[in-house]
Design an enzyme around this catalytic site. Structure first.
Site, short mmCIF file in Angstrom:
data_model
loop_
_atom_site.label_atom_id
_atom_site.label_comp_id
_atom_site.label_asym_id
_atom_site.label_seq_id
_atom_site.Cartn_x
_atom_site.Cartn_y
_atom_site.Cartn_z
CB SER A 134 -0.98 0.03 1.30
OG SER A 134 -2.16 -1.01 1.01
CE LYS A 137 -4.74 1.95 -0.30
NZ LYS A 137 -4.04 0.38 -0.24
CB SER A 191 -4.07 1.32 4.04
OG SER A 191 -3.20 0.84 2.94
CE LYS A 299 -1.20 4.03 2.55
NZ LYS A 299 -1.51 3.21 3.52
#
Length: 442
Positions: A134, A137, A191, A299
């Site tokens: 992720s 993203k 997420s 993140k």
């Protein structure tokens, strides 16, 4: 026959009948299995340590459903559900986690870069190409914001947004509506895979154009070893290196909205209906507001093949650092690796706690030196008094034996020589703290 004997005989006959009928053995087996399944005091897992315990999340507004943190980072793919348990990540299968490094990091790849200068401060397998889950993203967010689509446009979650590769969980039911801004917020802080996929699906030209834009942006940023196939990171074909991820993070950090959304501790999502959801940040360091951390962007990411991933921009000792960790063994180890890197940075350049520790440590010897300096005149006075007393005693003794006058004359001369040696000059024996300071000034 006695009553007790008769009772024993009846019970024995009944037991034999039960055994013969095949009833007693299954009954005993069921009781044994039930006892085995009951939690015992020994089998109960120990309570988490104080450092691992998370503060209670404030209760959501009435009627609001609370989404557990890290729920979107679940992997129920065939690999994760294999009989032998989760398969090894790509990095651990190659043995990258065993690469020696001074900090003994658990992650297979790691990098710390000074955000302003680009100077590489710590690295471990920084050029290894690995799935990034992720962390993808961040690229999705950069490309979406550069497209300048209306942030208040309402998106609808469709069946296309459902994850059928990893079967990760999502509270955004098919038919749910939310603005593009809300979808971006949930994708960054929690997420949310369906939100991220909806952003890609509604990109100008559709999902194919979105993926093409992501790869074009990677080339523009100099991410030479990166490739993207979807906006969520659920595919293990989304790959990059720790070095390339640092370039992506540096670009993403230039957008205040990405920094703000990724570091939100909790957020109640407005789904445009009577149903509302309270999301919590997927990064434990953010949602716990851990002391010592000043996180400007972050993140997290996880699929089986990528392991636990984490990237952050954080300020340490007045320097803004980009941290990248790829393929840690667990959520706990990736947090532990981040803590090791932060402590290393504090040790290099100082920080509030380091400065306080240094002050406390330096105060102890400094006080001791000052005390010696203050006490030394008293000691000298006491020494003079002792010498005077000895002198008087010597004079008193000389009056008795007639030899005191010569002794009294010699002793002061000897003491003057010793004092001269202690005080210094060209052949001084010891230099005091005050003398060292005056010498350094001259």
């Amino acid at each position: 026959m006695r009553p007790s004997t008769k009772k024993t005989l009846v019970l024995s006959t009944l037991l034999l009948a039960l055994v013969a009928g095949g009833t007693l053995i299954p009954l005993a087996w069921n009781q044994r299995e039930a006892a085995r399944q009951q939690p015992s005091a020994v089998a109960v897992a120990p309570a988490p340590a104080a450092a691992e315990a998370e503060p209670a999340t404030p209760a959501p507004p009435p009627g609001t459903e609370q989404v557990p943190p890290e729920e979107a980072e679940t992997d129920r793919s065939p690999n994760a559900a294999s009989p032998g348990g989760p398969v090894l990540s790509f990095g651990r299968a190659q043995g990258l986690h065993q690469t020696p490094d001074p900090l003994r990091l658990n992650s297979s790849a790691a990098l710390v870069v000074d955000q302003a200068s680009g100077e590489v401060l710590v690295q471990k397998n920084a050029q290894a190409v690995l799935p990034i889950a992720s962390l993808t993203k961040l690229m999705t967010s950069v490309v979406v914001l550069e497209a300048r689509q209306p942030m208040d446009e309402v998106l609808t979650i469709t069946d296309e947004d459902v994850d059928r590769e990893r079967h990760s969980r999502s509270r955004l039911k098919v038919g749910s509506t939310l603005t593009r801004e809300e979808a971006l917020h949930l994708a960054l802080m929690s997420s949310e895979n369906r939100a991220a996929h909806a952003l890609g699906r509604t990109y100008p030209g559709g999902l194919e154009k979105m993926v093409a834009a992501m790869n074009a942006k990677a080339r523009q940023l100099g991410m030479q070893n990166s490739s993207f196939v979807d906006p969520t990171g659920l595919s293990n074909a989304n790959r990059s290196t720790a070095r390339d991820v640092a370039l992506l993070v540096k670009a993403a950090a230039q957008n205040p909205l990405i920094a703000q959304f990724s570091t939100t501790r909790q957020h109640v999502a407005d789904l445009g209906s009577s149903r509302s959801l309270q999301y919590i940040n997927s990064n434990r360091l953010v949602r716990n507001a851990n002391p010592g951390w000043d996180i400007e962007l972050q993140k997290t990411g996880y699929i089986v093949e990528a392991g636990r991933c984490l990237t952050m921009v954080t300020e340490v000792a007045g320097r803004s650092l980009i941290l990248v960790l790829l393929d840690a063994e667990s959520n706990g180890t990736r947090i532990a690796d981040a803590e090791r890197l932060r402590r290393w940075a504090v040790a290099q350049w100082g920080g509030p706690e380091a400065v306080a520790a240094l002050k406390a440590e330096s105060a102890r010897p400094r006080k001791a030196v000052v005390a010696k300096k203050k006490d030394s005149p008293d000691e000298r006075k006491r020494g003079v008094k002792t010498a005077s007393a000895k002198k008087k005693d010597g004079k008193a003794a000389s009056r008795k034996d007639g030899k005191a006058t010569a002794v009294a004359k010699k002793e002061p001369a000897d003491r003057k020589k010793v004092a001269t040696a202690k005080k210094g000059g060209d052949g001084r024996v010891r230099q005091s703290f005050a003398a060292a300071k005056s010498d350094s000034k001259s």
